[in-house]
Write a protein that holds these residues in place. Structure first.
Motif, PDB file in Angstrom:
ATOM      1  N   GLU A 158      50.724  31.937  45.993  1.00  0.00           N
ATOM      2  CA  GLU A 158      50.669  33.273  45.290  1.00  0.00           C
ATOM      3  C   GLU A 158      52.139  34.039  45.764  1.00  0.00           C
ATOM      4  O   GLU A 158      52.004  34.329  47.069  1.00  0.00           O
ATOM      5  CB  GLU A 158      49.560  33.867  45.293  1.00  0.00           C
ATOM      6  CG  GLU A 158      49.562  35.073  44.312  1.00  0.00           C
ATOM      7  CD  GLU A 158      49.237  34.632  42.802  1.00  0.00           C
ATOM      8  OE1 GLU A 158      49.678  35.119  42.187  1.00  0.00           O
ATOM      9  OE2 GLU A 158      48.477  33.774  42.692  1.00  0.00           O
ATOM     10  N   GLU A 160      54.296  35.977  43.342  1.00  0.00           N
ATOM     11  CA  GLU A 160      54.666  37.259  42.475  1.00  0.00           C
ATOM     12  C   GLU A 160      53.535  38.585  42.227  1.00  0.00           C
ATOM     13  O   GLU A 160      54.241  39.458  42.166  1.00  0.00           O
ATOM     14  CB  GLU A 160      54.963  36.452  41.089  1.00  0.00           C
ATOM     15  CG  GLU A 160      56.070  35.721  40.919  1.00  0.00           C
ATOM     16  CD  GLU A 160      56.136  35.034  39.755  1.00  0.00           C
ATOM     17  OE1 GLU A 160      55.731  35.191  38.906  1.00  0.00           O
ATOM     18  OE2 GLU A 160      57.217  33.975  39.607  1.00  0.00           O
ATOM     19  N   ASN A 161      52.476  37.936  42.159  1.00  0.00           N
ATOM     20  CA  ASN A 161      51.459  39.082  42.016  1.00  0.00           C
ATOM     21  C   ASN A 161      50.861  39.786  43.074  1.00  0.00           C
ATOM     22  O   ASN A 161      49.783  39.967  43.163  1.00  0.00           O
ATOM     23  CB  ASN A 161      50.633  38.655  40.922  1.00  0.00           C
ATOM     24  CG  ASN A 161      51.074  38.359  39.544  1.00  0.00           C
ATOM     25  OD1 ASN A 161      52.053  38.865  39.163  1.00  0.00           O
ATOM     26  ND2 ASN A 161      50.443  37.240  38.858  1.00  0.00           N
ATOM     27  N   ARG A 164      49.220  43.308  44.065  1.00  0.00           N
ATOM     28  CA  ARG A 164      47.799  43.625  43.560  1.00  0.00           C
ATOM     29  C   ARG A 164      46.964  43.749  44.676  1.00  0.00           C
ATOM     30  O   ARG A 164      46.091  44.598  44.365  1.00  0.00           O
ATOM     31  CB  ARG A 164      47.352  42.651  42.617  1.00  0.00           C
ATOM     32  CG  ARG A 164      45.972  42.901  42.183  1.00  0.00           C
ATOM     33  CD  ARG A 164      45.431  41.717  41.146  1.00  0.00           C
ATOM     34  NE  ARG A 164      46.559  41.302  40.328  1.00  0.00           N
ATOM     35  CZ  ARG A 164      46.586  40.225  39.383  1.00  0.00           C
ATOM     36  NH1 ARG A 164      45.690  39.369  39.765  1.00  0.00           N
ATOM     37  NH2 ARG A 164      47.438  39.908  38.777  1.00  0.00           N
TER      38      ARG A 164
END
Length: 187
Positions: A158, A160-161, A164
């Motif tokens: 992971e 890009e996100n 969060r």
């Protein structure tokens, strides 16, 4: 060798059994209590830093040169409370820490937020409600992204996100993405 009692044990390469024979139990080489288990086995690399943490969610960075034990009984590095056990020992190669609890809450924060200590309980990495414990922790480079093992030998990364799950050290964290393994582990 790092064990669940928070001790590091050092075994010289000259003490390892030769390639012939049936091997030798590691408990004969070190004084590891019968009710304790091995967390990890690492090769010593001078100058490297290690992230050590316990099930209660406390941890710190320790120089690998400071964990070398001179005796068979090992060297106490991670100080534990009554019910806590050592859970993680991983090389601190990167700039970001990811911690996941048994409650499936993921928290990501900067490595500079962790103190470097030679011995102690450490600081709170992640808070847990209702008796939760820390399941796993890892150090990674933010630009490369956070990776974890999925079923079938696949690895998911992971990149890009990731914001969060970023937060301050000692926060509770948020639910990880779909496909995160159960029980929660990075490797």
């Amino acid at each position: 060798v790092f064990a669940t009692d928070g001790r590091f044990y050092t075994i010289g390469a000259d003490k390892l059994p030769s390639g012939r024979g049936h091997g030798e139990p590691i408990r004969l080489m070190i004084d590891l209590a019968n009710d304790e288990d091995i967390v990890c086995i690492l090769t010593h690399k001078p100058g490297e830093k290690l992230l050590v943490a316990s099930t209660e969610g406390r941890g710190f960075l320790v120089p690998s040169d400071d964990v070398l034990a001179q005796t068979r009984s090992g060297k106490q590095v991670l100080v534990l409370d009554d019910k806590a056990k050592a859970r993680v020992c991983t090389p601190a190669r990167g700039d970001t820490v990811a911690v996941v609890g048994s409650n499936r809450q993921l928290l990501i924060f900067d490595l500079v937020d962790l103190p470097e200590m030679g011995r102690g309980k450490g600081v709170i990495l992640q808070r847990y409600k209702s008796g939760g414990t820390m399941a796993d922790a890892t150090v990674f480079t933010l630009e490369e992204g956070l990776s974890w093992q999925m079923g079938g030998g696949k690895t998911r990364t992971e990149r890009e996100n990731i914001d969060r799950w970023r937060g301050k050290r000692a926060a509770a964290g948020k639910m990880p993405p779909n496909g995160f393994p159960r029980p929660p582990k990075f490797t």
